[in-house]
Design an enzyme around this catalytic site. Structure first.
Site, PDB file in Angstrom:
ATOM      1  CD  GLN A   1      -3.347  -4.186   6.648  1.00  0.00           C
ATOM      2  OE1 GLN A   1      -3.216  -3.511   5.906  1.00  0.00           O
ATOM      3  NE2 GLN A   1      -3.637  -5.389   6.435  1.00  0.00           N
TER       4      GLN A   1
ATOM      5  CG  ASP B   1      -9.801   0.237   5.385  1.00  0.00           C
ATOM      6  OD1 ASP B   1      -9.371  -0.209   3.997  1.00  0.00           O
ATOM      7  OD2 ASP B   1      -8.944  -0.150   6.184  1.00  0.00           O
TER       8      ASP B   1
ATOM      9  CE  LYS C   1      -3.751  -2.477   2.219  1.00  0.00           C
ATOM     10  NZ  LYS C   1      -4.364  -2.803   3.538  1.00  0.00           N
TER      11      LYS C   1
END
Ligand code: NAP
Length: 299
Positions: free
Chosen positions: A104, A127, A60
């Site tokens: 994460q 997200d 990412k």
């Protein structure tokens, strides 16, 4: 004369589509930078040293660099307390150069994931997992600030492949918070008639066989066979499962939830694994970060 035996589905090349999207994002980042002297910023927070999480995070961060998004790297030790992690999230919420925050998952067992995720500012929730964003996604006439990346990637694959959704019968296999549930909400927003299949569904094949669009997200290797698929259907395979393969150096290979070879003989479109939905998830994360930055910078 061509017979049904010669049928070959169109393969949806997620890698190529994701690359096109990344180029579009890079161009927009450039424009923002020229016009306002600012670039989008994404904070990627990782706790601990899990190998899989580390490789996702470095992928990412690298993807950010490639399109000109500034990445803010926050690496915390496995033993960090929930309070310290939440404090870090608050710091990032207050930083005007950070337009997106990604924590994460999974987090270590002593940290309550829900507590941490709900502390992320809804305006930086790239997200799309904040309960307010999911709630707005579920409500008619409301729009979330961000849509979850993998589900958004599935719909983008359909759009960019010219597959219409309105009025179609869609079946989603799986109902998780990160894939199955939000993808079914997105399909409903796009005016599909949606059925969700889960682990307690009786006779899933008869339901899947009625679908014009199948989204497979069960995490069950090659569960969906060719004769479960309606001829001509669009099949988006989110599943990513490692199966033993002694012919590979690693000893395993990745397969989807769909039997790809069989699906190719029946479906109209099908995504491969790897190279289908996977690359789209990162592309959508970059897109969400860009959109969050545009909302702030252009306001
Ligand atoms: P998850 O949290 O384990 O959820 C799996 C869902 O599938 C659950 O709702 C479960 O039903 C359902 N299910 C399990 N076995 C089933 C069966 N035999 N028949 C019908 N439904 C069944 O998994 P997830 O996080 O959503 O991920 C799903 C898959 O997508 C995994 O392979 C994962 O690796 C992959 N994935 C890929 C990406 C990407 O970027 N490509 C991103 C995220 C996930 P219940 O609710 O009844 O338990």
């Amino acid at each position: 004369m061509a017979s049904i035996l010669d049928h070959q589905a169109s393969i949806i090349d997620g890698k190529a589509i994701a690359q096109t999207i990344r180029s579009e994002i890079a161009a927009e980042v450039c424009t923002l930078s020229e016009k306002y002297g600012k670039v989008p910023g994404l904070a990627v927070v990782i706790v601990g040293t899990r190998k899989d999480s580390q490789s996702y995070v470095s992928m990412k961060r690298k993807a950010c660099a490639e399109v000109g998004i500034k990445s803010f790297d926050v690496d915390l030790p496995e033993q960090v307390s929930e309070a310290d992690l939440v404090e870090k999230v608050h710091e990032l919420n207050a930083n005007p150069d950070v337009h997106g925050i990604l924590v994460q998952l999974p987090l270590p067992k002593h940290i309550n994931e829900e507590n941490v995720l709900s502390e992320i500012s809804i305006e930086k929730d790239v997200d799309g997992f904040h309960p307010l964003n999911i709630g707005k996604l579920a409500m008619k006439g409301r729009e979330p600030l961000f849509q979850p990346c993998t589900p958004k990637g599935c719909l983008e694959l359909l759009h960019r492949s010219g597959i219409s959704i309105k009025g179609k019968r869609a079946v989603v296999v799986g109902r998780s918070n990160i894939v199955g549930l939000p993808v079914s909400l997105l399909l409903m927003k796009a005016d599909a008639t949606v059925t969700i299949v889960h682990s307690h569904t009786h006779n899933p094949e008869s339901i899947i066989r009625e679908a014009d669009i199948v989204i497979a997200a069960a995490g069950q290797a090659m569960m969906i066979k060719g004769d479960w698929i309606k001829p001509g259907a669009a099949v988006i395979d989110v599943g990513t499962n490692a199966v033993d393969d002694p012919t590979k150096k690693s000893g395993y290979r990745l397969v989807g939830d769909v039997d790809f070879q069989e699906a190719c003989k029946v479906a109209g479109w099908v995504t491969p694994v790897p190279g289908g939905v996977g690359p789209m998830t990162v592309a959508m994360l970059l897109k969400n970060t860009l959109d969050g930055a545009k909302r702030k910078i252009e306001q």
